[in-house]
Design an enzyme around this catalytic site. Structure first.
Site, PDB file in Angstrom:
ATOM      1  N   CYS A 161      -2.995 -33.597  22.405  1.00 43.18           N
ATOM      2  CA  CYS A 161      -2.856 -33.143  21.020  1.00 43.18           C
ATOM      3  C   CYS A 161      -4.234 -33.103  20.371  1.00 43.18           C
ATOM      4  O   CYS A 161      -5.230 -33.535  20.941  1.00 43.18           O
ATOM      5  CB  CYS A 161      -1.925 -34.065  20.232  1.00 43.18           C
ATOM      6  SG  CYS A 161      -2.550 -35.742  20.055  1.00 43.18           S
ATOM      7  N   CYS A 164      -6.415 -36.242  20.065  1.00 46.53           N
ATOM      8  CA  CYS A 164      -7.188 -36.681  21.232  1.00 46.53           C
ATOM      9  C   CYS A 164      -8.648 -36.249  21.120  1.00 46.53           C
ATOM     10  O   CYS A 164      -9.536 -36.903  21.675  1.00 46.53           O
ATOM     11  CB  CYS A 164      -6.583 -36.112  22.516  1.00 46.53           C
ATOM     12  SG  CYS A 164      -4.889 -36.612  22.843  1.00 46.53           S
ATOM     13  N   ASP A 201     -25.285   0.432   6.986  1.00 44.13           N
ATOM     14  CA  ASP A 201     -26.577   1.040   7.295  1.00 44.13           C
ATOM     15  C   ASP A 201     -26.295   2.455   7.790  1.00 44.13           C
ATOM     16  O   ASP A 201     -25.178   2.760   8.215  1.00 44.13           O
ATOM     17  CB  ASP A 201     -27.289   0.214   8.364  1.00 44.13           C
ATOM     18  CG  ASP A 201     -28.578   0.857   8.821  1.00 44.13           C
ATOM     19  OD1 ASP A 201     -29.398   1.205   7.961  1.00 44.13           O
ATOM     20  OD2 ASP A 201     -28.739   1.029  10.044  1.00 44.13           O
ATOM     21  N   ASP A 251     -27.374  -2.308  12.552  1.00 42.64           N
ATOM     22  CA  ASP A 251     -27.700  -2.437  13.973  1.00 42.64           C
ATOM     23  C   ASP A 251     -29.191  -2.620  14.232  1.00 42.64           C
ATOM     24  O   ASP A 251     -29.587  -2.844  15.364  1.00 42.64           O
ATOM     25  CB  ASP A 251     -27.223  -1.196  14.734  1.00 42.64           C
ATOM     26  CG  ASP A 251     -28.158  -0.003  14.547  1.00 42.64           C
ATOM     27  OD1 ASP A 251     -28.663   0.171  13.427  1.00 42.64           O
ATOM     28  OD2 ASP A 251     -28.379   0.733  15.525  1.00 42.64           O
ATOM     29  N   ASP A 254     -32.317  -4.778   9.662  1.00 39.39           N
ATOM     30  CA  ASP A 254     -31.059  -5.232   9.088  1.00 39.39           C
ATOM     31  C   ASP A 254     -30.856  -6.736   9.250  1.00 39.39           C
ATOM     32  O   ASP A 254     -29.885  -7.284   8.712  1.00 39.39           O
ATOM     33  CB  ASP A 254     -29.871  -4.507   9.759  1.00 39.39           C
ATOM     34  CG  ASP A 254     -29.873  -3.021   9.472  1.00 39.39           C
ATOM     35  OD1 ASP A 254     -30.270  -2.646   8.356  1.00 39.39           O
ATOM     36  OD2 ASP A 254     -29.489  -2.243  10.361  1.00 39.39           O
TER      37      ASP A 254
END
Length: 787
Positions: A68, A71, A479, A676, A680
């Site tokens: 679970c 743990c 862009d 890209d 940027d």
């Protein structure tokens, strides 16, 4: 602080700490540095001042015995205190741990011993080890479930007469015999089928924490103890309190829930593992005499080897096709679901699927140097990330367990005057029904399921938190070049000064373009390759190049092998090259040298086919769409009109884009940035959430972005937005279900109207409902999941 770890001349750990190990020699095999690449990778120094002699390593292990989310706290506590371990992240849903550590200070055997002391096990997270561990745990879980089911049916058969017999129909000796038979049949249920619950509870008690196995184990132990006392002393105060049927049914229902939950988890978190860890372990390598092939482990391949890939197999490395034409599937690598043709002389990528013909390939990159390895590392980091909602659920789950124990004690005290046996069984029902398993699964199951679905659609998630951020955006900023337009642009015209031939100008520009990541540079390089003869090489060689984001490249070129003929040149925008801009609405790149302007290049941009449709779809969802570009304002406005964007700003340097974004955020807008390029990077990092678009995106853009789109379709942006909103809806549904289930069932259990078997069934079904709801995100495409 622990003693420093001594190393012998062979590089193995020795000295103080290792003598405390109790893991055996098999643990110390992992201390051999040659074994480390099989379950980890070295990380580059974080800073220039950090010594290269003591790099960080990142390793991943599977966790044995993890049941679970609670743990994960115990495992993290066991590893975080070790000297030399810099960082620990535990993924409860995928049952694995990632560590960052320093080889000079620690060794893997120490971690395994520490985790074993906490009651768990670690296994290197290799494909074969993971498959073997899953098979072993699945078989064992199935056997526990079968034993519990068989014993439950027999116990129910023995309990039936006690429920249906009229007074005097069942002799006391017969009733006692049926009790003894039920007691014997419950022993395998207690000792074998319930083993995981008791081991988990003991681990929690030893570590001083409270996990979700503790309430369950207490409920099982109390029920068996009360029923055993009644069986051994039928005339005593608990003589009538026999609940072997409830015990066996309760355990069976819990194991049924865990078994189904594990199956569903394979469709959510497990689906991500299947998607990422699918590389073959062997390959057919050409023999030195060239007269045949031998099958060797992938680890024995080297760059330059020739390997054969048969139809149906996957490419084990990035390489160059030498013989044979085929079609490949690169769905995870590029997001392109359609088969792609590959001819001799073209590159193929590790992880791609060979679909049609046998081919021979020259190995160009292996292991961590392949694109597939980068994708795997990115997605594994994302899967181990804990988003805000998951951290909130973890914080709530831990104190809630204390509330569970307190509620059980209070219910026993309230019911004690009515009967000791009944009071204890009410406490058992409260313990079981209030266990917050569903709460702990609500967030990770949905997040991992969604990340796997997006990966299959060609979108990688760097941080799971970004799914929550993406769902809340109200503004999208694009862009222009390389994002809304295809990459690379096509060269249309060349203008040269007197004495400079167009072909000569293109050769110099193409040489400089090798130092740039801008789409226009890739367009110039592609134009030179198209114009050059088949065997022609560029006689201009780049000696040094420095790219300045948003401006251009400062380069030093050499002509041929003549070291005396060296020129300093600039390639970039008009201002960077000290010339006037051309009066054209297109991309323009200028070239200058020590005598001034040398040439100008006009490149035509092809709008992506789905650009206008994507912008329109985003606007229909109520999102504002903006366009920022470093190109001339006229060119930016012309393209914005074509795709339907009203808010546009051209002529932007990186700092201009950043100021524009900050102004939007100051107005209360939550912004998604899609870009890209190198320029940027700052704005991608500052945005509320960001996309690096396209397989050719600059490494800096990919490093700063929250999502990376591998394909060329802009539609994945809308799909990812829709998927993120669907994910948050599922998370809210799961959290509401978990809270509502406890709010409804706790009063019923406190009133004594819920027997233990029904509490076990309710607990199992609540966890199952949460995981099944999350699985919906994995079983459909992103766009469909939003419906």
């Amino acid at each position: 602080m622990p003693a420093a770890l001594a190393l012998d001349p062979a590089g193995r750990a020795g000295g103080g700490p290792l003598h405390a190990s109790t893991g055996g020699d098999e643990h110390h095999v992992l201390d051999d540095p040659q074994q480390w690449p099989s379950f980890g990778r070295p990380l580059k120094p974080a800073t220039a001042q950090e010594p290269a002699a003591s790099p960080l390593w990142e390793s991943q292990f599977l966790i044995e015995g993890m049941r679970c989310a609670a743990c994960s706290f115990t495992v993290e506590a066991a590893l975080s205190g070790l000297h030399g371990v810099e960082q620990v992240h535990v993924d409860a849903a995928r049952q694995r741990v990632r560590l960052r550590w320093r080889p000079a200070d620690t060794r893997p055997s120490l971690w395994l011993d520490a985790v074993r002391g906490a009651g768990y096990g670690l296994v290197p997270a290799t494909v074969s080890q993971q498959a073997a561990l899953q098979r072993r745990e699945s078989r064992l879980a199935l056997w526990r479930w079968l034993v519990a089911g068989l014993c439950m049916m027999q116990v129910m058969m023995y309990a039936y007469p006690a429920y249906t017999a009229q007074p005097g129909d069942l002799a006391p000796d017969s009733a006692q015999l049926l009790r003894w038979a039920s007691w014997v049949l419950c022993l395998p249920v207690l000792l074998f089928s319930s083993g995981p619950f008791f081991r988990g509870a003991l681990r929690d008690l030893r570590s001083g924490s409270i996990g979700m196995d503790l309430p369950v184990a207490l409920g099982i132990a109390i029920t068996f103890a009360v029923s055993s006392v009644a069986t051994f002393d039928p005339a005593g105060p608990l003589g009538q309190e026999v609940f072997f049927d409830s015990l066996s049914m309760f355990v069976f229902f819990l194991l049924s829930g865990r078994l189904l939950e594990a199956r569903l988890r394979e469709r959510t978190a497990g689906a991500l593992d299947t998607l990422l860890h699918r590389m073959p372990e062997t390959a057919q390598r050409l023999l030195p005499d060239g007269k045949g092939f031998e099958r060797v482990p992938v680890g024995r391949l080297s760059v330059g080897d020739i390997v054969q890939v048969l139809p149906g197999e996957r490419f084990v490395a990035d390489g160059l096709l030498l013989e044979g034409a085929t079609t490949v599937s690169e769905a995870l690598l590029s997001g392109e679901a359609r088969p792609l043709p590959r001819l001799p002389g073209e590159r193929v990528l590790a992880g791609a699927h060979n679909l049609s013909s046998p081919v021979r390939m020259k190995v160009l990159a292996l292991g961590e140097d392949t694109r597939f390895a980068g994708i795997v590392a990115l997605m594994e980091n994302a899967s181990l990330d804990k988003p805000r909602l998951l951290r909130l659920a973890d914080r709530v789950a831990r104190p809630f367990l204390l509330v569970v124990l307190a509620a059980a004690a209070i219910s026993a005290a309230l019911w004690w005057p009515a009967g000791h046996g009944q009071a204890l069984m009410v406490a058992v029902s409260v313990l079981i029904v209030t266990c917050p398993c569903a709460l702990s699964l609500a967030v990770p199951a949905a997040m991992l399921s969604s990340a796997g679905s997006l990966a299959r659609g060609g979108v990688l998630v760097r941080e799971l938190q970004a799914l929550e951020s993406l769902a809340g955006i109200d503004t999208v900023v694009f862009d222009k070049t390389g994002t809304l337009t295809r990459d690379p642009p096509r060269l249309e015209r060349i203008y040269c000064r007197e004495g400079m031939r167009p072909r000569e100008a293109l050769a110099r520009a193409a040489a400089i373009a090798g130092a740039s990541l801008h789409p226009a540079s890739r367009g110039l390089a592609a134009a030179w390759r198209e114009a050059a003869q088949p065997e022609e090489k560029n006689r201009w060689h780049l000696l040094q190049g420095t790219e300045h984001g948003g401006q251009g490249v400062l380069a030093r070129l050499r002509e041929g092998a003549n070291d005396q003929h060296v020129q300093d040149m600039r390639l970039g925008c008009a201002a960077w090259c000290g010339t006037a801009a051309l009066d054209v609405c297109a991309i323009q790149v200028h070239l200058s040298d020590e005598w001034g302007w040398a040439a100008s290049f006009v490149l035509d941009e092809d709008l992506r086919p789905d650009a206008a449709a994507t912008v329109q779809a985003l606007k229909q969802h109520g999102l504002q769409v903006h366009l920022l570009s470093g190109d001339r304002p006229e060119a930016a406005r012309e393209l914005a009109e074509r795709v339907g964007i009203d808010k546009v700003q051209g002529g932007c340097a990186p700092e201009d884009k950043l100021r524009y974004l900050q102004a939007l955020q100051a107005d209360g807008r939550r912004v998604l940035m899609v870009g890209d390029g190198l320029n940027d990077g700052p704005v991608l990092a500052r945005a509320d959430v960001s996309f690096a678009f396209g397989p050719q995106a600059a490494p800096l853009a990919q490093a700063r972005a929250d999502f990376i789109a591998l394909g060329s379709e802009l539609g994945v942006i809308e799909q990812a937005w829709a998927q993120s909103r669907a994910t948050l809806r599922v998370v809210r549904q799961n959290l509401a279900w978990a809270a509502g289930y406890n709010a409804l069932c706790i009063p019923i259990a406190l009133a004594g109207w819920m027997p233990a078997w029904l509490a076990g069934l309710g607990m199992a079904l609540s966890s199952l409902a949460v995981v099944a709801n999350a699985a919906r995100l994995s079983s459909s495409r992103p766009a469909q999941a939003a419906v």
